[in-house]
Design a protein around this motif. Structure first.
Motif, PDB file in Angstrom:
ATOM      1  N   LYS A  57       0.824  -1.208   0.000  1.00 13.60           N
ATOM      2  CA  LYS A  57       0.000   0.000   0.000  1.00 13.60           C
ATOM      3  C   LYS A  57       0.864   1.266   0.000  1.00 13.60           C
ATOM      4  N   ASN A  58       2.179   1.074  -0.141  1.00 13.62           N
ATOM      5  CA  ASN A  58       3.126   2.190  -0.102  1.00 13.62           C
ATOM      6  C   ASN A  58       3.039   2.980   1.198  1.00 13.62           C
ATOM      7  N   ILE A  59       2.812   2.248   2.296  1.00 14.35           N
ATOM      8  CA  ILE A  59       2.784   2.877   3.621  1.00 14.35           C
ATOM      9  C   ILE A  59       4.090   2.545   4.317  1.00 14.35           C
ATOM     10  N   SER A  60       4.922   3.563   4.526  1.00 16.73           N
ATOM     11  CA  SER A  60       6.247   3.392   5.117  1.00 16.73           C
ATOM     12  C   SER A  60       6.255   3.956   6.533  1.00 16.73           C
ATOM     13  N   TYR A  61       6.694   3.141   7.481  1.00 19.51           N
ATOM     14  CA  TYR A  61       6.775   3.598   8.863  1.00 19.51           C
ATOM     15  C   TYR A  61       7.662   2.652   9.661  1.00 19.51           C
ATOM     16  N   ARG A  62       8.338   3.212  10.653  1.00 20.65           N
ATOM     17  CA  ARG A  62       9.069   2.400  11.619  1.00 20.65           C
ATOM     18  C   ARG A  62       8.093   1.904  12.674  1.00 20.65           C
ATOM     19  N   VAL A 307       0.338   7.313  13.389  1.00 19.52           N
ATOM     20  CA  VAL A 307       0.157   8.399  12.425  1.00 19.52           C
ATOM     21  C   VAL A 307       0.122   7.849  11.009  1.00 19.52           C
ATOM     22  N   ASN A 308       1.202   7.206  10.587  1.00 13.47           N
ATOM     23  CA  ASN A 308       1.246   6.642   9.246  1.00 13.47           C
ATOM     24  C   ASN A 308       0.418   5.368   9.130  1.00 13.47           C
ATOM     25  N   TYR A 309       0.318   4.643  10.240  1.00  9.25           N
ATOM     26  CA  TYR A 309      -0.502   3.431  10.299  1.00  9.25           C
ATOM     27  C   TYR A 309      -0.820   3.173  11.769  1.00  9.25           C
ATOM     28  N   LYS A 310      -1.939   2.517  12.015  1.00 10.27           N
ATOM     29  CA  LYS A 310      -2.384   2.348  13.395  1.00 10.27           C
ATOM     30  C   LYS A 310      -1.410   1.538  14.238  1.00 10.27           C
ATOM     31  N   PHE A 311      -0.591   0.689  13.597  1.00  6.55           N
ATOM     32  CA  PHE A 311       0.373  -0.109  14.348  1.00  6.55           C
ATOM     33  C   PHE A 311       1.787   0.477  14.268  1.00  6.55           C
ATOM     34  N   GLU A 312       1.877   1.796  14.127  1.00  8.50           N
ATOM     35  CA  GLU A 312       3.159   2.505  14.211  1.00  8.50           C
ATOM     36  C   GLU A 312       3.443   2.748  15.693  1.00  8.50           C
ATOM     37  N   ARG A 313       4.530   2.123  16.213  1.00  4.87           N
ATOM     38  CA  ARG A 313       4.694   2.065  17.672  1.00  4.87           C
ATOM     39  C   ARG A 313       6.160   2.224  18.084  1.00  4.87           C
ATOM     40  N   ARG A 314       6.352   2.418  19.383  1.00 11.34           N
ATOM     41  CA  ARG A 314       7.675   2.525  19.972  1.00 11.34           C
ATOM     42  C   ARG A 314       7.718   1.716  21.268  1.00 11.34           C
ATOM     43  N   VAL A 315       8.914   1.573  21.834  1.00 13.43           N
ATOM     44  CA  VAL A 315       9.110   0.842  23.084  1.00 13.43           C
ATOM     45  C   VAL A 315       9.274   1.833  24.228  1.00 13.43           C
ATOM     46  N   GLN A 411      15.777  16.057  23.580  1.00 12.58           N
ATOM     47  CA  GLN A 411      15.301  14.881  22.849  1.00 12.58           C
ATOM     48  C   GLN A 411      14.745  15.332  21.503  1.00 12.58           C
ATOM     49  N   VAL A 412      15.201  14.699  20.433  1.00 13.01           N
ATOM     50  CA  VAL A 412      14.707  14.965  19.084  1.00 13.01           C
ATOM     51  C   VAL A 412      13.962  13.732  18.607  1.00 13.01           C
ATOM     52  N   ASN A 413      12.680  13.889  18.318  1.00 14.27           N
ATOM     53  CA  ASN A 413      11.843  12.786  17.845  1.00 14.27           C
ATOM     54  C   ASN A 413      11.474  13.036  16.386  1.00 14.27           C
ATOM     55  N   TYR A 414      11.918  12.130  15.522  1.00  9.83           N
ATOM     56  CA  TYR A 414      11.637  12.240  14.102  1.00  9.83           C
ATOM     57  C   TYR A 414      10.360  11.473  13.751  1.00  9.83           C
ATOM     58  N   ASN A 415       9.739  11.873  12.625  1.00 10.45           N
ATOM     59  CA  ASN A 415       8.544  11.205  12.128  1.00 10.45           C
ATOM     60  C   ASN A 415       8.793  10.718  10.703  1.00 10.45           C
ATOM     61  N   ASP A 416       8.088   9.675  10.308  1.00  8.98           N
ATOM     62  CA  ASP A 416       8.273   9.097   8.981  1.00  8.98           C
ATOM     63  C   ASP A 416       7.242   9.636   7.999  1.00  8.98           C
ATOM     64  N   TYR A 417       7.356  10.920   7.684  1.00  9.87           N
ATOM     65  CA  TYR A 417       6.466  11.522   6.702  1.00  9.87           C
ATOM     66  C   TYR A 417       6.943  11.164   5.297  1.00  9.87           C
ATOM     67  N   VAL A 479      18.985  13.580   7.267  1.00  8.70           N
ATOM     68  CA  VAL A 479      18.050  12.559   7.743  1.00  8.70           C
ATOM     69  C   VAL A 479      18.026  11.444   6.707  1.00  8.70           C
ATOM     70  N   PRO A 480      17.734  10.218   7.110  1.00  9.66           N
ATOM     71  CA  PRO A 480      17.748   9.095   6.161  1.00  9.66           C
ATOM     72  C   PRO A 480      16.527   9.041   5.273  1.00  9.66           C
ATOM     73  N   THR A 481      15.515   9.811   5.595  1.00 10.23           N
ATOM     74  CA  THR A 481      14.250   9.776   4.871  1.00 10.23           C
ATOM     75  C   THR A 481      14.216  10.850   3.783  1.00 10.23           C
ATOM     76  N   GLN A 482      13.209  10.771   2.909  1.00  9.67           N
ATOM     77  CA  GLN A 482      13.052  11.773   1.853  1.00  9.67           C
ATOM     78  C   GLN A 482      12.774  13.157   2.420  1.00  9.67           C
ATOM     79  N   ASN A 483      12.089  13.201   3.556  1.00  8.51           N
ATOM     80  CA  ASN A 483      11.673  14.466   4.141  1.00  8.51           C
ATOM     81  C   ASN A 483      12.094  14.550   5.597  1.00  8.51           C
TER      82      ASN A 483
END
Length: 586
Positions: A57-62, A307-315, A411-417, A479-483
C-alpha cells in the motif's frame, strides 16, 4: 548501533562540505552526551525497523512493539515484533542491534523469550502463529537452532520454565478468547503435555481499563486481550496481559496472580499495573518484566504513534516494583520525562525532576510545508509534526524559552512523513546540531551530532554539564528519509521561576457506571499541566495521568468493585508543586 560504513560516509561528503563553514562556529564549549548516560527518556531510542507488512500500500513507517526483554550471562536482550533481529545491552540503557546468523525472515511476532539458568536462551513467536522454539547459547552471534517440534496456532506466546524444570507455553490475542496455556513435556522436545487450560478473559463490565478505544470509549468494539508474560517473584506467579488495543492511548498491562503456573489466577485489585494514557507519547502495554542491574525490575511496554498506520509504535521502559502486600506495580508518572537509567545503580528508576522547558513556547522555522507547522515540535503531541519545504536545503527550527533556563537534556523525535523506506536498512543515520543562545545573537553548540553515523529516530542526549540559555535552535544536516519531519524537539531542565502552588478545589464525581469518575480542580496560576495520581489505598497511588492546559479529567479505567484514592499536583518548567488534599471514593 554505529554504522561507520564507507558507503554511508560517501553519501554525506558533499553535504558536510557545504555545511563546513557553519560548523566552524562550534567551539570546545560544545556539550556532548556523557560517555555513559545516567538518564534515559521514553520512547527508548532504538534503530527501529521499517515495516514491510503494508509495503503493498506504499505505507512506510518504523515500528517497535511487544518487547520481550531477558537477562542472559550478565547482559540483556530485547526482542521486538518484526524487527529482523534484536537488541543487546550491557546495562539495559544503551542498546545495540544484533543481526543474527539465523532468524525469522520478517522477525518474530509478539516474541517470547526465556533464559534457562544462563545456559540456553529460548525465543519463539513466528508471525504465522505456527512456530518453532528456537534456542542458542550465544545470542550475540545468533546461531539459533530449532527444537524439533512445532507449536501450533499460538498468537502472542509466552514461554516459561519453572525452578523445578516444568515448562509451559501461554498465549492469546483476541477480543473473544481468553489467555490460555498448557504444560510442555520438557523431556520430549517441548511437545504439549496435558490439556489446554483457559485462565481468564476480559470483563469489561467490571474493568473499565479493558474497554476498547481512545480513552476506553469505542462505541461498538470489544477490547482485545493479548500479550501474556509470566513473572515469578517470591513464589507467586504474576501473569501479565495487555488490553484493550495497541493503537490506543489507553494500551496497558494488567496482572493476575497464582501459586501455580496453570492457575487458578486471581485478578489484582490495583489493575492496570502499567498504564500511561497522558503526556507526549501514550501507552505502556504488551510488554515484559525483567530484573535489571542491582536487582531492580523494569517493565518494557508498547507506546503508540499511529500516524502513518495504526500499528506505528515505539518501546517504553518503566521501573517496576512488588510492594509489601505482593502487589506488582509499574511507575509511569512523568513517564516520558528523563529518569535515572539502569546504568545509575544508586538512583535508577527515579524521576530526575528535570522539567519541560520548551512546551508551547514561541517557535519560528526556516520554512513550513502545508499544515505541518513549527509549533508542532513543542506541543507535546507525538502525532503532530513539523515538515519544512521540500526545497529547504538548510532547515532549522528555533524555540524561545522565554527566560534564561538551566538545560540538562534534549530529545529529538523524528517522524516518517512519506519516508518510502521498507525493511531493515543498514545505512540510515541522522545528523544535526542544536545551538543555544542567551540573546538570540551569539550562539554556541549545545549538542553536536554533525559527525554522527547512528540511526537515532528518538535521539535523547543528556548534557555532560548543565547549560544556561534562553534560545534553542535545531539545524538538521542529514536525515535518512526523503523528508525531514520532527514530532518533538523537547528541552529538559529547570526554569528560573517558582514551582506552582498546591492544587485546590479538587473534587471527584464517581458515576453510576463505577468504571468512570470525573475529576476537576481549580486552575493554578503558572501551571503547564497537572499530574493526577490514584490507587486503592493512600499509600498505593500507583497510577498516574498527566494532562496539559486543562483542569479536569474523565477517568474511565476503574474497577467497579474497588474503592479509590485520588490526588493531583500542578507542574511547570520550574518543578512540581505540592499535591492536593487526597480524595476517597467508595
Amino acid at each position: 548501533m554505529k554504522v561507520n560504513t564507507p558507503f554511508a560516509k560517501a553519501r554525506t561528503t558533499l553535504h558536510l562540505a557545504a555545511t563546513a563553514l557553519s560548523c566552524l562556529i562550534i567551539t570546545l564549549a560544545t556539550h556532548r552526551a556523557t560517555a555513559q548516560q545516567a538518564t534515559y527518556c521514553n520512547p527508548v531510542d532504538l534503530d527501529y525497523t521499517y515495516m514491510v507488512v503494508n509495503s503493498h500500500k506504499n505505507i512506510s513507517y518504523r515500528s517497535g512493539a511487544d518487547p520481550a526483554v531477558v537477562g542472559f550471562r550478565g547482559a540483556y536482550y530485547m526482542f521486538v515484533t518484526r524487527s529482523m533481529g534484536y537488541w543487546h545491552s550491557k546495562d539495559m540503557t544503551e542498546w545495540e542491534f544484533v543481526d543474527p546468523e539465523k532468524w525469522y525472515f520478517q522477525g518474530s511476532n509478539a516474541p517470547a523469550a526465556f533464559n534457562y539458568k544462563d545456559s540456553v536462551l529460548y525465543v519463539t513467536g513466528d508471525p504465522s502463529g505456527i512456530m518453532s522454539l528456537l534456542y542458542t547459547d550465544n545470542p550475540k552471534k545468533g546461531d539459533w537452532k530449532a527444537v524439533p517440534a512445532i507449536l501450533w496456532n499460538l498468537q502472542d506466546p509466552a514461554f516459561f520454565i519453572d525452578d523445578d524444570g516444568r515448562s509451559f507455553i501461554f498465549w492469546g490475542s483476541s477480543n473473544v478468547h481468553p489467555i490460555r496455556g498448557y504444560e510442555l513435556d520438557t523431556r520430549q522436545r517441548f511437545i504439549p503435555k496435558g490439556e489446554t487450560v483457559e485462565f481468564f478473559t476480559l470483563e469489561e463490565d467490571k474493568h473499565g481499563w479493558e474497554r476498547f478505544g481512545e480513552n476506553h470509549n469505542h462505541p461498538t468494539l470489544d477490547g482485545y486481550m493479548e500479550g501474556a508474560w509470566l513473572t515469578k517473584h517470591k513464589g507467586t506467579y504474576y501473569m501479565q496481559y495487555a488490553a484493550p488495543g495497541t493503537e490506543w492511548d489507553t494500551y496497558a498491562d494488567g496482572v493476575y496472580t497464582s501459586d501455580d503456573p496453570l492457575g487458578p489466577y486471581t485478578y489484582a485489585p490495583n489493575n492496570p499495573i502499567s498504564y500511561k494514557p497522558g503526556g507526549f507519547i501514550n501507552g505502556a502495554g504488551h510488554g515484559s518484566t525483567a530484573e535489571g542491574p542491582g536487582g531492580q525490575y523494569w517493565h518494557f511496554g508498547t507506546m503508540a504513534i499511529s500516524v502513518n498506520y495504526k500499528f506505528e509504535r515505539r518501546v517504553g521502559q518503566f521501573p517496576a516494583f512488588f510492594d509489601a502486600d505482593g502487589l506488582m506495580h509499574v511507575n509511569t508518572a512523568y513517564g516520558d520525562y528523563p529518569h535515572y537509567a539502569p546504568s545509575d545503580p544508586d538512583r535508577q528508576g527515579a524521576f530526575t525532576g528535570w522539567m519541560l522547558l520548551s512546551y508551547n513556547k514561541p517557535v519560528t522555522a526556516s520554512s513550513t510545508r502545508g499544515d505541518f507547522a513549527p509549533p508542532h515540535v513543542n506541543d507535546e503531541d507525538v502525532q503532530s509534526v513539523w515538515v519544512p519545504e521540500a526545497d529547504d536545503e538548510a532547515p532549522w527550527v528555533e524555540i524561545d524559552l522565554g527566560e534564561k533556563s538551566t538545560i540538562r537534556a534534549v530529545q529529538v523525535n523524528y517522524n516518517d512523513y512519506e519516508s518510502d523506506i521498507y525493511g531493515r536498512q543498514d545505512s540510515l543515520y541522522h545528523q544535526y546540531v542544536i545551538e543555544a543562545s542567551l540573546d538570540g545573537q551569539t550562539w554556541r553548540a549545545l549538542v553536536d551530532k554533525s559527525d554522527n553515523y547512528e540511526d537515532v529516530p528518538n535521539d535523547y542526549t543528556e548534557l555532560s554539564q548543565p547549560a544556561e540559555a534562553r534560545m534553542i535552535r535545531f539545524r538538521s544536516l542529514h536525515v535518512p528519509t526523503q523528508n525531514l519531519a520532527v514530532s518533538g524537539l523537547r528541552i529538559f531542565g529547570k526554569g528560573a521561576g517558582k514551582t506552582p502552588a498546591m492544587v485546590k478545589g479538587f473534587g471527584a464525581d464517581r458515576d453510576r457506571d463505577r468504571r468512570n469518575v470525573t475529576l476537576s480542580w481549580n486552575k493554578v496560576k503558572g501551571a503547564q499541566g497537572y499530574n493526577v495520581r490514584w490507587g486503592i489505598a493512600e499509600d498505593k497511588l500507583y497510577n498516574a495521568y498527566l494532562v496539559y492546559d486543562k483542569n479536569d479529567l474523565e477517568l474511565r479505567s476503574l474497577n467497579t468493585d474497588q474503592e479509590y484514592y485520588f490526588t493531583v499536583e500542578a507542574f511547570n518548567e520550574n518543578g512540581v508543586g505540592k499535591a492536593s488534599k487526597m480524595i476517597h471514593t467508595d
